[in-house]
Design a protein around this motif. Structure first.
Motif, mmCIF file in Angstrom:
data_model
loop_
_atom_site.group_PDB
_atom_site.id
_atom_site.type_symbol
_atom_site.label_atom_id
_atom_site.label_comp_id
_atom_site.label_asym_id
_atom_site.label_seq_id
_atom_site.Cartn_x
_atom_site.Cartn_y
_atom_site.Cartn_z
ATOM 1 N N ILE A 196 0.837 -1.207 0.000
ATOM 2 C CA ILE A 196 0.000 0.000 0.000
ATOM 3 C C ILE A 196 0.870 1.255 0.000
ATOM 4 C CG2 ILE A 196 -1.627 1.356 1.379
ATOM 5 C CD1 ILE A 196 -2.902 -1.250 2.264
ATOM 6 N N THR A 197 1.895 1.265 0.841
ATOM 7 C CA THR A 197 2.782 2.431 0.895
ATOM 8 C C THR A 197 3.493 2.643 -0.437
ATOM 9 O OG1 THR A 197 3.145 2.041 3.262
ATOM 10 C CG2 THR A 197 4.714 3.471 2.125
ATOM 11 N N GLY A 198 4.023 1.556 -1.006
ATOM 12 C CA GLY A 198 4.688 1.674 -2.298
ATOM 13 C C GLY A 198 3.758 2.132 -3.398
ATOM 14 N N THR A 199 2.533 1.621 -3.395
ATOM 15 C CA THR A 199 1.550 2.036 -4.407
ATOM 16 C C THR A 199 1.225 3.514 -4.278
ATOM 17 O OG1 THR A 199 0.588 -0.194 -4.411
ATOM 18 C CG2 THR A 199 -0.744 1.581 -5.333
ATOM 19 N N MET A 200 1.028 3.974 -3.052
ATOM 20 C CA MET A 200 0.739 5.393 -2.836
ATOM 21 C C MET A 200 1.882 6.269 -3.341
ATOM 22 S SD MET A 200 -2.245 6.058 -1.546
ATOM 23 C CE MET A 200 -1.931 7.697 -0.889
ATOM 24 N N ALA B 163 3.953 -2.521 -7.906
ATOM 25 C CA ALA B 163 4.341 -2.545 -6.498
ATOM 26 C C ALA B 163 4.338 -3.975 -5.951
ATOM 27 C CB ALA B 163 3.414 -1.657 -5.679
ATOM 28 N N ILE B 164 3.304 -4.740 -6.268
ATOM 29 C CA ILE B 164 3.248 -6.125 -5.803
ATOM 30 C C ILE B 164 4.362 -6.942 -6.431
ATOM 31 C CG2 ILE B 164 1.861 -8.237 -5.803
ATOM 32 C CD1 ILE B 164 -0.624 -6.532 -5.653
ATOM 33 N N SER B 165 4.610 -6.723 -7.713
ATOM 34 C CA SER B 165 5.673 -7.457 -8.402
ATOM 35 C C SER B 165 7.028 -7.179 -7.764
ATOM 36 C CB SER B 165 5.697 -7.073 -9.877
ATOM 37 O OG SER B 165 6.730 -7.748 -10.564
ATOM 38 N N ALA B 166 7.264 -5.934 -7.356
ATOM 39 C CA ALA B 166 8.540 -5.588 -6.726
ATOM 40 C C ALA B 166 8.626 -6.180 -5.330
ATOM 41 C CB ALA B 166 8.695 -4.072 -6.667
ATOM 42 N N PHE B 167 7.585 -6.001 -4.512
ATOM 43 C CA PHE B 167 7.637 -6.508 -3.139
ATOM 44 C C PHE B 167 7.734 -8.028 -3.105
ATOM 45 C CE2 PHE B 167 5.341 -8.405 0.428
ATOM 46 C CZ PHE B 167 6.119 -7.951 1.480
ATOM 47 N N ALA B 168 6.985 -8.703 -3.972
ATOM 48 C CA ALA B 168 7.006 -10.166 -3.998
ATOM 49 C C ALA B 168 8.177 -10.701 -4.797
ATOM 50 C CB ALA B 168 5.695 -10.690 -4.586
ATOM 51 N N THR B 169 9.067 -9.830 -5.250
ATOM 52 C CA THR B 169 10.251 -10.183 -6.036
ATOM 53 C C THR B 169 9.891 -11.077 -7.216
ATOM 54 O OG1 THR B 169 10.879 -12.107 -4.690
ATOM 55 C CG2 THR B 169 11.727 -9.973 -4.000
ATOM 56 N N VAL C 229 11.656 3.826 -5.259
ATOM 57 C CA VAL C 229 10.566 3.177 -4.526
ATOM 58 C C VAL C 229 10.559 1.679 -4.814
ATOM 59 C CG1 VAL C 229 8.049 2.992 -4.288
ATOM 60 C CG2 VAL C 229 9.128 5.239 -4.418
ATOM 61 N N LEU C 230 10.716 1.309 -6.087
ATOM 62 C CA LEU C 230 10.720 -0.104 -6.448
ATOM 63 C C LEU C 230 11.934 -0.826 -5.858
ATOM 64 C CD1 LEU C 230 9.554 -0.150 -10.182
ATOM 65 C CD2 LEU C 230 8.217 -0.584 -8.118
ATOM 66 N N MET C 231 13.076 -0.158 -5.828
ATOM 67 C CA MET C 231 14.259 -0.790 -5.248
ATOM 68 C C MET C 231 14.062 -1.068 -3.760
ATOM 69 S SD MET C 231 17.652 0.854 -7.063
ATOM 70 C CE MET C 231 17.136 2.568 -7.182
ATOM 71 N N VAL C 232 13.467 -0.126 -3.050
ATOM 72 C CA VAL C 232 13.188 -0.350 -1.630
ATOM 73 C C VAL C 232 12.197 -1.495 -1.454
ATOM 74 C CG1 VAL C 232 12.187 0.663 0.448
ATOM 75 C CG2 VAL C 232 13.728 2.016 -0.977
ATOM 76 N N LEU C 233 11.174 -1.548 -2.299
ATOM 77 C CA LEU C 233 10.194 -2.628 -2.218
ATOM 78 C C LEU C 233 10.840 -3.983 -2.501
ATOM 79 C CD1 LEU C 233 7.018 -1.140 -3.960
ATOM 80 C CD2 LEU C 233 7.260 -1.785 -1.546
ATOM 81 N N MET C 234 11.696 -4.048 -3.510
ATOM 82 C CA MET C 234 12.373 -5.309 -3.815
ATOM 83 C C MET C 234 13.240 -5.771 -2.655
ATOM 84 S SD MET C 234 13.459 -5.161 -7.861
ATOM 85 C CE MET C 234 14.217 -3.539 -7.842
#
Length: 473
Positions: free
Chosen positions: A390-394, A411-417, A435-440
């Protein structure tokens, strides 16, 4: 002082001494001390590898860019490779030279091996803290694997990775050589690269359209899907299946959840993918029957954090995108190369809800009771994952002009690698790339360290506070 109070204090002192004597002390042995630090140092170790990888990718002989040192593409690619994600802001096939592609392959292998071994060792450490019964369960899951076997863990993980990567590479190399490339050296390189990328669930490909050009070739799609599934099961499951020493009725809860959960998710994903894309002109519609079946297989396997794609997800239906979001967020098995919140986390929460609906006080799975601490850890990991997405999407919505569905998918693709994309990754501004790098990084390293830290910090409470029931719902 009253006699009753004196007796209570004596009893409390006796219980405390007994607890201190018999409770597990992970820091009291060498391995415990060695692994308690990695719980904190895992993020730092991976950051060091990421920085080294970025430095190598910025070398002029590693890329074809006109920039002398393409910092952001190199850093983003290094993060994606070490976190075995597959998202890319540049075309891997054309932007990076063979040397750069070799660096990416090495980062994928280091990231996958490190994640697999660290997750396994931390899982053993966590199980060690629950006493003799927990140790017996851990040994049954890993076939007498214990704390005296750390070197054995590393060698077994390395052998398993080498075995399956070599098998997939042999099939892919033969197919690339026979059908697509007359140069045996190029075919060998493509075979090795895609085999390693598949087993580690990385999703990097040496073709600009990923695997869309091979969507109808079973000799390419099937070995890659098999490597993805095997790598995503996790080491504790693989070692039991390879040794074949445990009958199905003796499977542990973790083994049952991982195997059966994977089969259910793969079947459900294939059914939904086929239902939504079978006759869609932009995706499966023009394909022959065999191509449709292969693309359906890929459409349910690739979202399990692999990152390859055999269709253009930018042209997929909204229903398919939503199903893919769910599959990506759940991910694969624990102590493996897959990402997401993990199948076991999802199913423990599912059975907790199911038992609550049925009015049962205890959560049971396969005639086993699931501890309340495991339920709390699963809930914490899942909710932290939701919060991260949610934070990454925002943040992505703030810094880009893309619609919610595409940003949420990214965002989901990055967080879920995972590494799947609707095609917006190369067009993202630098702020969105950060943002995507932090999520990954959080999705790959965070789930392991958070789950381990939660389990290791659990301590039995010797008293019970008064109970109160707030209004729920």
């Amino acid at each position: 002082m009253s006699p009753d109070r004196t007796n209570i204090r004596r009893l409390f002192s006796r219980v405390t001494r007994r607890e201190a004597r018999f409770s597990p002390q992970p820091a009291a042995n060498g391995l415990g001390r060695a692994l308690l630090h990695p719980v904190r140092l895992v993020p730092l170790a991976f950051l060091v590898v990421i920085v080294l990888g970025a430095e190598l990718l910025m070398l002029p002989i590693a890329h074809t860019s006109t920039q002398p040192e393409p910092f952001l593409p190199a850093l983003f690619t290094s993060v994606s490779a070490v976190c075995v994600t597959g998202l890319a802001t540049v075309d891997t096939a054309t932007f990076w030279t063979p040397l750069g592609q070799g660096v990416i392959l090495a980062l994928i292998q280091v990231g996958g091996f490190g994640i697999m071994t660290l997750a396994t060792l931390l899982a053993l450490l966590v199980r060690k803290t629950i006493g003799v019964r927990g140790q017996l369960v851990a040994q049954s899951e890993t076939h007498t694997l214990n704390f005296g076997d750390v070197r054995s863990v590393l060698f077994r993980v390395a052998r398993i990775m080498a075995l399956f990567e070599a098998a997939a590479a042999a099939v892919l190399t033969a197919r690339f050589w026979i059908a697509y490339d007359d140069n045996p050296a190029t075919a060998l390189w493509h075979g090795i690269f895609h085999a390693v990328s598949a087993f580690n669930n990385a999703g990097f490909a040496l073709y600009s359209d990923s695997l869309i050009g091979f969507a109808g070739d079973p000799w390419i799609i099937v070995p890659i899907c098999a490597a993805i599934i095997v790598g995503g099961l996790g080491f504790p499951v693989l070692i039991v299946l390879l040794q074949g020493g445990i009958r199905m009725k003796e499977w542990t809860v973790h083994l049952r959840l991982t195997i059966y959960g994977s089969l259910v998710l793969l079947t459900a994903g294939a059914v939904f993918f086929a239902a939504f894309e079978w006759n869609r002109d932009q995706t499966l519609g023009p394909m022959p029957l065999g191509g449709k079946l292969l693309a359906t297989l890929a459409g349910t396997v690739f979202p399990r954090t692999a990152g390859f794609n055999s269709i253009d997800y930018g042209a997929a239906s909204p229903e398919t995108v939503m199903v893919t979001n769910i599959l990506m967020f759940i991910g694969g098995g624990s102590a493996g190369t897959a990402g997401g919140i993990k199948i076991t986390t999802f199913l423990v929460l599912f059975f907790a809800i199911w038992n609550e609906v049925r009015g049962r006080d205890h959560v049971t799975i396969a005639h086993r009771s699931i501890s309340s601490s495991s339920q709390r850890q699963a809930l914490s990991v899942a909710l932290l994952g939701v919060a991260a997405v949610i934070t990454g999407t925002m943040l992505l919505l703030i810094v880009t002009d893309h619609p919610l569905d595409k940003v949420l998918f990214e965002a989901i693709s990055a967080f879920a690698t995972v590494g799947l994309s609707t095609g917006i990754t190369p067009d993202l501004p630098p702020s969105a790339q950060w943002v995507l790098m932090v999520l990954m990084f959080a999705g790959r390293i965070g789930t392991i360290t958070v789950a381990s830290a939660l389990a290791l910090s659990a301590r039995p409470r010797l008293y019970q506070l008064p109970e109160e029931r707030p209004v729920i719902g």
